[in-house]
Scaffold this active site. Structure first.
Site, short mmCIF file in Angstrom:
data_model
loop_
_atom_site.label_atom_id
_atom_site.label_comp_id
_atom_site.label_asym_id
_atom_site.label_seq_id
_atom_site.Cartn_x
_atom_site.Cartn_y
_atom_site.Cartn_z
CB CYS A 12 -1.05 -0.07 1.01
SG CYS A 12 -2.24 -1.11 1.20
NE ARG B 143 5.06 1.43 0.27
CZ ARG B 143 5.91 1.41 1.09
NH1 ARG B 143 6.84 1.88 0.98
NH2 ARG B 143 5.67 0.97 2.41
CD1 TRP C 284 0.13 -6.52 -2.80
CD2 TRP C 284 -0.29 -7.06 -0.66
NE1 TRP C 284 0.33 -7.83 -2.45
CE2 TRP C 284 0.13 -7.95 -0.99
CE3 TRP C 284 -0.71 -6.83 0.78
CZ2 TRP C 284 0.29 -9.22 -0.37
CZ3 TRP C 284 -0.48 -8.05 1.36
CH2 TRP C 284 -0.09 -9.18 0.80
N GLY D 68 -1.91 -1.38 6.24
CA GLY D 68 -1.65 -2.08 7.61
C GLY D 68 -2.52 -2.94 7.53
CD GLU E 186 17.53 -13.89 -5.28
OE1 GLU E 186 16.45 -14.34 -4.46
OE2 GLU E 186 17.01 -12.89 -5.97
CE LYS F 92 14.13 -12.15 -7.96
NZ LYS F 92 14.69 -11.82 -6.52
CD GLU G 269 10.06 -12.50 -6.85
OE1 GLU G 269 9.31 -12.07 -6.04
OE2 GLU G 269 11.37 -12.10 -6.97
C1 F6R Z 1 11.95 -11.04 -4.24
C2 F6R Z 1 11.90 -10.06 -3.14
C3 F6R Z 1 11.08 -10.48 -1.77
C4 F6R Z 1 11.91 -9.74 -0.68
C5 F6R Z 1 11.24 -9.81 0.68
C6 F6R Z 1 12.32 -9.09 1.66
O1 F6R Z 1 12.49 -10.79 -5.17
O2 F6R Z 1 12.05 -8.94 -3.28
O3 F6R Z 1 11.17 -11.86 -1.34
O4 F6R Z 1 13.33 -9.97 -0.75
O5 F6R Z 1 10.10 -9.51 0.93
O6 F6R Z 1 12.28 -7.63 1.67
P1 F6R Z 1 13.18 -6.68 2.24
O7 F6R Z 1 14.65 -7.29 1.56
O8 F6R Z 1 12.85 -5.49 1.66
O9 F6R Z 1 13.07 -6.88 3.89
#
Ligand code: F6R
Length: 610
Positions: A2, A27, A73, A100, A483, A487, A490
């Site tokens: 959001c 977001r 979101w 939230g 990883e 990628k 997603e």
């Molecule tokens: C995957 C991705 C998410 C973030 C996860 C943690 O491409 O972006 O898996 O890595 O939500 O986010 P941060 O690093 O912002 O705490």
């Protein structure tokens, strides 16, 4: 998760808010809406993207010097027009936008319905605006009403509230979800993310949990929800607007993949001392003694940052000889972890706002450990909540799929490992110099991988219609495999799994046939021969192999169907280079399948709910 933005000043707020929403759309993009006050309350909202909201407004002449906007979101209630924010009260006077979850909303809803409120949606947020309406009746002051309402709320919120009865104010409050106030000249702005403010001001104030602010054109008053007045410091945002734009690339993700030679360099700049074979990390100086003498380090994070932690474990254990544990932040908090006062906990987060990671941080602090951060977003909640830490300096990451933050997290973890190895006497200066020189060479090595982009596109044409992918690697390339698989999942919605290559024979080998592409990450390291054997096992079952292999490897091409070449590095730092072709593979696969790369379905950049 959001995006929220608000403006009060002399300009027309609508174009400003729509532009802010466009910058915050990463977001959340389930719906978007605005509320404006110019005499009455005008609300426009629409399921879909910010562009759908813009189309809805069309040529309608809307002008107001006060307004708020939201990009959603969805948590409670499906993403449709009705559930889109803003929500309003029974009398059409008060509007709210919220990031939230109000956890006790069903109890509050019942109470409010009993005293005559009509609640139109199934969202938790609408309940809050009716609660504020109820308090407003008692005190006739919006600032106080919001405070009183929040005293009854359980959960997380970043909110903006406006009322036609006080058309010169925006009330903002936070608990768990970020709120940043931008100070202007005769105007003030407020948003969930500095990206929406930077075009207008660089002077910002960060609200902390349990704080409420009242913005007018010329002032910002801040209090705790318990009515204690507080003076906030004004900080400065240092990055530029161009860093937030696509800069000629089709997608933010592609731009960010290509930025990696620079972003990795920025993570090393001024820190890596190649001639001394060591590293200087000013942010860790205050805790250096504890860090060097600790018997245990814990790394906790989510998603891609968790994958970085898995590589970090290998780096720190191998170079500094300190035992390291890695936890999903979302699990750490609920497993009652055993922590000693001498333990060091690093929380790793790109956004610095991930709710699960924040909860892990609090739990580690509560249990008396020293909690340090490895964070990208300067001034974020996690950065401010840790005792000390290291910024990764990757610059703003807008693409929802994390790329450059991952490689910069690894560059920082590699430097921490090298520094601790040297300080603990585990690495000689000579070895330190060789490792530091290798790290320093990584930005150029990453650049070299981009010369294989055309080949990667060609491979994508072969595989773009498959339903499953396997990614296999060993040692620090097992997290690289995870990883790569994440990628692909997603952004292209192809099911993909990452596995340690040797584990394949304990189950996943049953999946291998001529329809299963398998990506092997097979650099020439100590376990190279073993991985070659694993490749043979796949080959024998007609699996199709894409290998990520070193430039000087002459064996792999006899087994693999496709080989993407990467320069050699020390194995500890290999994932920083080896992940690049995996990012490109996922990107071009998503493009070939017609997927929305920067806004993949159901995802949001910063996950601020648990
Ligand atoms: C995957 C991705 C998410 C973030 C996860 C943690 O491409 O972006 O898996 O890595 O939500 O986010 P941060 O690093 O912002 O705490």
């Amino acid at each position: 998760m959001c995006g929220i933005v608000g403006y009060i000043g002399q300009k027309n707020s609508l174009p400003l808010i729509l532009e802010g929403l466009r910058r915050l759309e990463y977001r959340g993009y389930d719906s978007a809406g605005v509320a404006l006050i110019d005499g009455g309350l005008t609300i426009r909202k629409k399921a879909g993207k910010v562009s759908d909201l813009v189309n809805l407004i069309g040529n309608e002449h809307l002008e107001a010097q006060l307004g708020i906007g939201h990009t959603r979101w969805a948590t409670h209630g499906e993403p449709n027009d009705v559930n889109a924010h803003p929500h309003w009260d029974c009398n059409n006077e008060i509007a709210i936008i919220h990031n939230g979850i109000i956890e006790n909303y069903t109890t509050l809803k019942k109470k409010l319905q009993q005293v005559g409120h009509t609640i139109r949606t199934v969202t938790d947020t609408e309940v809050l605006v009716h609660l504020i309406e109820e308090m407003y009746k008692r005190c006739n002051d919006l600032f106080t009403a919001v405070r009183l309402a929040l005293l009854e709320v359980e959960g997380a919120y970043g909110i903006l509230v406006i009322s036609t009865r006080e058309p010169d104010k925006i009330i903002a409050a936070r608990k768990g979800s970020p709120i940043i106030i931008g100070r202007g000249d005769g105007e003030n702005l407020v948003a969930s993310d500095a990206a929406a403010l930077i075009e207008h001001t660089r002077h910002v104030m960060y609200l902390e949990d349990g704080e409420v602010a009242c913005l007018t054109r010329n002032s910002v008053v801040t209090k705790t929800i318990h009515d204690e007045e507080i003076i906030k410091q004004v900080d400065e945002i240092t990055y530029d607007l161009e860093e937030l734009e696509k800069g000629g690339y089709e997608h933010f993700m592609l731009k960010e993949i290509h930025e990696q030679p620079d972003s990795i360099q920025n993570s090393l700049r001024g820190r890596l001392l190649v001639n001394d074979g060591t590293v200087k990390l000013g942010g860790l100086e205050p805790v250096m003694e504890k860090l060097v003498n600790t018997n245990r380090i814990l790394l906790t994070a989510c998603g891609t940052s968790w994958h970085a932690a898995l590589v970090g474990k290998i780096m720190i254990e191998q170079l500094a000889h300190i035992p390291v544990e890695v936890d999903y932040a979302s699990e750490f908090r609920y497993r009652n972890p055993v922590l000693q006062p001498t333990d060091i906990v690093f929380v790793i987060s790109q956004s610095g706002e991930t709710a699960d990671t924040m909860a892990a941080l609090k739990e580690a602090k509560r249990k008396g450990a020293t909690v340090l951060g490895i964070v990208n977003v300067v001034g974020s909640t996690i950065a401010r909540g840790t005792e000390a830490g290291v910024y990764i300096h990757a610059g703003p990451e807008i693409g929802v799929a994390s790329t450059k933050a991952f490689t910069s997290q690894l560059a920082v973890l590699g430097q921490i490992a090298l520094l601790l190895g040297r300080k603990r006497g585990r690495l000689s200066q000579e070895v330190g110099k060789a490792l530091a020189a290798d790290l320093a060479s990584i930005p150029d090595k990453v650049k070299k991988v981009f010369s294989h982009e055309a080949q990667i596109k060609y491979i994508v044409e072969e595989f773009k219609d498959v339903k499953n992918f396997l990614y296999l690697g060993r040692g620090s390339n097992f997290p690289t495999a995870l990883e790569g698989a994440l990628k692909l999942k997603e952004i292209s919605y192809i099911h993909a799994e990452g596995y340690p290559a040797a584990e394949m024979k304990h189950g996943p080998i049953a999946l291998i046939d001529e329809n299963m592409p398998v990506v092997f990450i097979v650099p020439k390291d100590a376990i190279y021969e073993k991985v070659l054997s694993n490749m043979q096992e796949v080959k024998a079952r007609k699996g199709r192999i894409i290998a990520i292999a070193n430039e000087d490897d002459t064996e792999v091409e006899h087994i693999a169907d496709f080989v993407i070449r990467v320069p050699r590095t020390y194995s500890y730092f290999g994932p920083i280079v080896n992940v690049i072709p995996l990012q490109l593979l996922a990107y071009y696969m998503a493009v070939a399948r017609g997927c929305n790369v920067d806004q993949p379905r159901n995802l949001a950049k910063s996950v601020t709910v648990e």
